[in-house]
Write an enzyme that holds these catalytic residues in place. Structure first.
Site, PDB file in Angstrom:
ATOM      1  N   ARG A   1      23.034  71.391  73.589  1.00 19.09           N
ATOM      2  CA  ARG A   1      23.516  72.710  73.207  1.00 19.09           C
ATOM      3  C   ARG A   1      23.589  72.759  71.691  1.00 19.09           C
ATOM      4  O   ARG A   1      24.176  71.888  71.062  1.00 19.09           O
ATOM      5  CB  ARG A   1      24.905  72.909  73.825  1.00 19.09           C
ATOM      6  CG  ARG A   1      25.229  74.322  74.186  1.00 19.09           C
ATOM      7  CD  ARG A   1      26.523  74.410  74.972  1.00 19.09           C
ATOM      8  NE  ARG A   1      27.635  73.759  74.303  1.00 19.09           N
ATOM      9  CZ  ARG A   1      28.913  73.875  74.711  1.00 19.09           C
ATOM     10  NH1 ARG A   1      29.222  74.577  75.782  1.00 19.09           N
ATOM     11  NH2 ARG A   1      29.869  73.260  74.066  1.00 19.09           N
TER      12      ARG A   1
ATOM     13  N   TYR B   1      39.924  76.723  69.393  1.00 19.48           N
ATOM     14  CA  TYR B   1      39.377  75.566  68.661  1.00 19.48           C
ATOM     15  C   TYR B   1      37.867  75.621  68.481  1.00 19.48           C
ATOM     16  O   TYR B   1      37.287  74.709  67.919  1.00 19.48           O
ATOM     17  CB  TYR B   1      39.801  74.241  69.292  1.00 19.48           C
ATOM     18  CG  TYR B   1      39.700  74.151  70.802  1.00 19.48           C
ATOM     19  CD1 TYR B   1      38.473  74.007  71.423  1.00 19.48           C
ATOM     20  CD2 TYR B   1      40.834  74.180  71.589  1.00 19.48           C
ATOM     21  CE1 TYR B   1      38.376  73.899  72.801  1.00 19.48           C
ATOM     22  CE2 TYR B   1      40.759  74.088  72.972  1.00 19.48           C
ATOM     23  CZ  TYR B   1      39.534  73.949  73.569  1.00 19.48           C
ATOM     24  OH  TYR B   1      39.444  73.849  74.927  1.00 19.48           O
ATOM     25  N   LYS B   2      37.246  76.675  68.998  1.00 20.50           N
ATOM     26  CA  LYS B   2      35.796  76.805  68.811  1.00 20.50           C
ATOM     27  C   LYS B   2      35.543  77.605  67.527  1.00 20.50           C
ATOM     28  O   LYS B   2      35.688  77.068  66.433  1.00 20.50           O
ATOM     29  CB  LYS B   2      35.185  77.450  70.051  1.00 20.50           C
ATOM     30  CG  LYS B   2      35.389  76.604  71.324  1.00 20.50           C
ATOM     31  CD  LYS B   2      34.760  77.277  72.525  1.00 20.50           C
ATOM     32  CE  LYS B   2      35.118  76.531  73.812  1.00 20.50           C
ATOM     33  NZ  LYS B   2      34.531  75.181  73.885  1.00 20.50           N
TER      34      LYS B   2
ATOM     35  N   PHE C   1      32.467  77.766  83.476  1.00 17.19           N
ATOM     36  CA  PHE C   1      32.997  76.500  82.975  1.00 17.19           C
ATOM     37  C   PHE C   1      33.921  75.900  84.041  1.00 17.19           C
ATOM     38  O   PHE C   1      34.671  76.618  84.695  1.00 17.19           O
ATOM     39  CB  PHE C   1      33.756  76.737  81.664  1.00 17.19           C
ATOM     40  CG  PHE C   1      34.137  75.467  80.992  1.00 17.19           C
ATOM     41  CD1 PHE C   1      33.188  74.703  80.322  1.00 17.19           C
ATOM     42  CD2 PHE C   1      35.442  75.000  81.043  1.00 17.19           C
ATOM     43  CE1 PHE C   1      33.537  73.500  79.719  1.00 17.19           C
ATOM     44  CE2 PHE C   1      35.791  73.797  80.441  1.00 17.19           C
ATOM     45  CZ  PHE C   1      34.841  73.058  79.784  1.00 17.19           C
TER      46      PHE C   1
ATOM     47  N   ASP D   1      37.013  85.482  80.366  1.00 16.47           N
ATOM     48  CA  ASP D   1      37.157  84.257  79.597  1.00 16.47           C
ATOM     49  C   ASP D   1      36.381  84.439  78.294  1.00 16.47           C
ATOM     50  O   ASP D   1      35.149  84.572  78.315  1.00 16.47           O
ATOM     51  CB  ASP D   1      36.601  83.074  80.402  1.00 16.47           C
ATOM     52  CG  ASP D   1      36.685  81.757  79.637  1.00 16.47           C
ATOM     53  OD1 ASP D   1      36.742  81.777  78.395  1.00 16.47           O
ATOM     54  OD2 ASP D   1      36.673  80.701  80.291  1.00 16.47           O
TER      55      ASP D   1
END
Lengths: 415, 415
Positions: free
Chosen positions: A387, A233-234, A131, A208
């Protein structure tokens, strides 16, 4: 019209032991199918009452007394609870800052410690499909500390293999930073093997966990992981921009020093000492005032995740992902548009697949725009990826089937 | 029993044009008198509805579409609004991170730029009574960049004078970091004069606005300030641990580079480029995902502050502070306890006084504990200070009188 696949979705929902939980999330407006819980998890429906209680009691009535009564310990209390989800014994995880800032703090702490021990350890290993924030942070750290980066070329449809890591690390490696689940392909890396390979080379390992925490059973302690960072927040549904969490293995806490020395990392926070003395333990990785308000939604979701358990969540994640693959095979992949069929750019079913799938096609940017307008919401990742994120607690099989059917329709319409 | 002072408080409340606003804040539980709005501002009473709307619509219905629709711009939109309160034209302020992290980013950016231009500029000037985070951050930055710190000895009952700064700065100074309002004494520094003195020496000037933003009329642009940082949970009532804001003067934005390179600071955030390219403008000072949820309360308070205006807020702040001084003179200062009278450790009324007062006495730690138990809530600052914060929009004169009368009672009881 009910297709065979829609019938199958209804059966799976009826048999799903976690089905009832999906109704505990806000489901409103024009949203037909939300397939991006891996970017921003849906809010729990009882959050308005939670926030009201927080505002009226914890904040409004107890006021600053809440700092003594509960908030000072909140980064560590929430940290321990997140730690339990990723196989970390208490006292090793904390909540605070953003993923980017924590990556910086922990990467700096790691390379500075390694450099101090051995001035020849001047390399950071990372993969070129990480990322952006991970790559950018590492570029910054390398530039300011005079280090070089060794880029592993990741297969964009899968990820980084153990063999690649073994080839990349050596006596010059200070730190290896990799994603547990790749943000693009959903590839689930071999945490145990790669961590061991990094250690054999004398390097520290920083994982990560953004795309795995809350959905993939993880064993940080058992794998001997040194450092980890993840967002909330995922799959932890903490709300837009909710704080990150960090993990520092207990045996490293006295040795590593992070660069952002703030009052919350001091040995005695309220002594207001003349000079900085880092706390001897995990507290030294804190910097500023803990983000209390920003963790109200996270706390609510942690309760639900703890109640259901990570094993059951992973089981539904696998079922949803397998079902999404079948739905893509029926509704999307066969359609040639503009002379090209969409391509699945994710690993096959099995232990190396996380909780999302990516497929690519040149017309997907336009297709995503039209899907969003009709309340079908996958994620688009430049240059050509859609996605499909499967957040187990808030997503139904029917939602997946309907959303992917709509994707097929819009793809054909783009032809 | 109504004393003359209580009667005066009632008169002042009756004549106060801002009196009605105090009822817009949560007032409940056992709280009789809240005198610490300068540590944690009270919540607005309509926040439960605000949060419900945010959860159900912005987050719950729009989901990730809100990033495109409003959230990506939120750090700058809120930044412009805070900027307007401190005399900054649009495009120079942003919201994000914590005060500590922003101090680190901006101090690093400043000293790195100054060092690059002149390797002899190896000194940071700060005062020894600065808030711990400011001192600790500067110690860390100095250590990692090989700089030294020049400590100004601040008078703890007032602050840093223009003359002291003039003496401290010189051709070796890279950066001066001072607080606009001192966290202990409430001393309001000469921003225009000190900034000019720093510039005359060739140094950059970074102001900590934590204790002035939202309550003191401030002119960053007109004073030629380079950099500023402030928090939003004091007079901006953003809630516990709400994010900080930063200010970077427009002419410096292309030149300064901060060290925490994250995806939100990149020139094109969603291009997911191979290497970091800093945005050409203010965006380069962002690092991680913007803290959206954490700014819902801040946004509500900004509306109220904008509606009332900083001039009127300052006017009430001065009236409250002057009245608090009179109440202390009547209820507290005359009482000798344990052979000692309390001492006011703040500047006299006038242009060098912010919106809080500190008084000291050896028994104040114990006194504060008893006050908190009876719902009278000032702040205690080690080793012996009670801080009386006067947050103009949420504090009544009666509350000040009652709280200070209780302080006097508990002080006498401690004898």
């Amino acid at each position: 019209m009910t297709t065979a696949l829609a019938g199958r979705a209804a059966e799976l929902d009826a048999a799903d032991p976690l089905a009832a939980h999906a109704r505990r999330f806000v489901r409103g407006g024009d949203v037909v199918s939300y397939l991006d819980g891996n970017s921003l998890g849906r809010p729990l429906a009882d959050l308005p009452e939670r926030f009201a209680g927080f505002v009226e009691r914890d904040w409004g009535e107890r006021l600053i007394r809440s700092w003594d009564e509960q908030w000072m310990e909140r980064p560590f209390g929430l940290g321990d609870r997140i730690g339990a989800l990723v196989g970390a014994a208490p006292g090793q995880a904390f909540v605070g800052d953003s993923t980017t800032v924590l990556l910086y703090k922990l990467a700096r702490a790691a390379v500075d410690a390694r450099l101090a021990a051995d001035p020849e350890r001047r390399e950071i290993v990372i993969d070129d499909d990480s990322f952006p924030t991970d790559r950018f942070v590492v570029e910054g750290v390398a530039a300011e500390r005079g280090l070089t980066i060794r880029w592993i070329e990741a297969d964009p449809a899968s990820g980084v293999s153990l063999e690649q890591v073994r080839e990349a690390v050596g006596e010059r490696t200070a730190l290896v930073l990799l994603s547990h689940v790749a943000y693009r392909s959903g590839f689930l890396a071999d945490m145990a093997g790669i961590t061991e390979a990094a250690h054999e080379a004398g390097a520290l390992m920083l994982w990560d966990l953004c795309h795995s925490v809350g959905v993939i059973p993880t064993e940080l302690d058992a794998c001997g992981v040194d450092l980890a960072v993840g967002c909330t927040y995922k799959y932890l549904n903490g709300g837009p921009g909710s704080p990150a969490f960090g993990y520092v293995a207990e045996h490293l806490q006295g040795e590593l020093e992070q660069p952002i020395q703030g009052w919350m990392g001091a040995a005695d926070v309220f002594l207001m000492e003349r000079h900085y003395r880092a706390a001897p333990d995990l507290r030294r990785f804190l910097s500023g005032t803990p983000p209390v308000l920003a963790t109200v939604a996270l706390e609510a979701m942690l309760e639900l995740v703890e109640q259901v358990g990570i094993a059951a969540i992973r089981e539904k994640s696998v079922a949803l992902t397998d079902f999404a693959e079948a739905a893509l095979a029926e509704h999307v992949l066969p359609h040639e548009v503009g002379g090209q069929r969409p391509r699945l750019a994710s690993p096959p079913a099995g232990p190396h697949r996380g909780s999302h799938l990516t497929l690519t096609h040149p017309s997907f940017r336009a297709v995503t725009e039209r899907l969003w307008q009709r309340g079908v919401i996958p994620d688009f990742r430049a240059p050509d990826g859609i996605r499909i994120g499967l957040s187990p607690l808030s997503t139904t099989f029917a939602e997946v089937e309907g959303g992917i059917a709509a994707l097929g329709e819009e793809l054909r319409r783009a032809g």
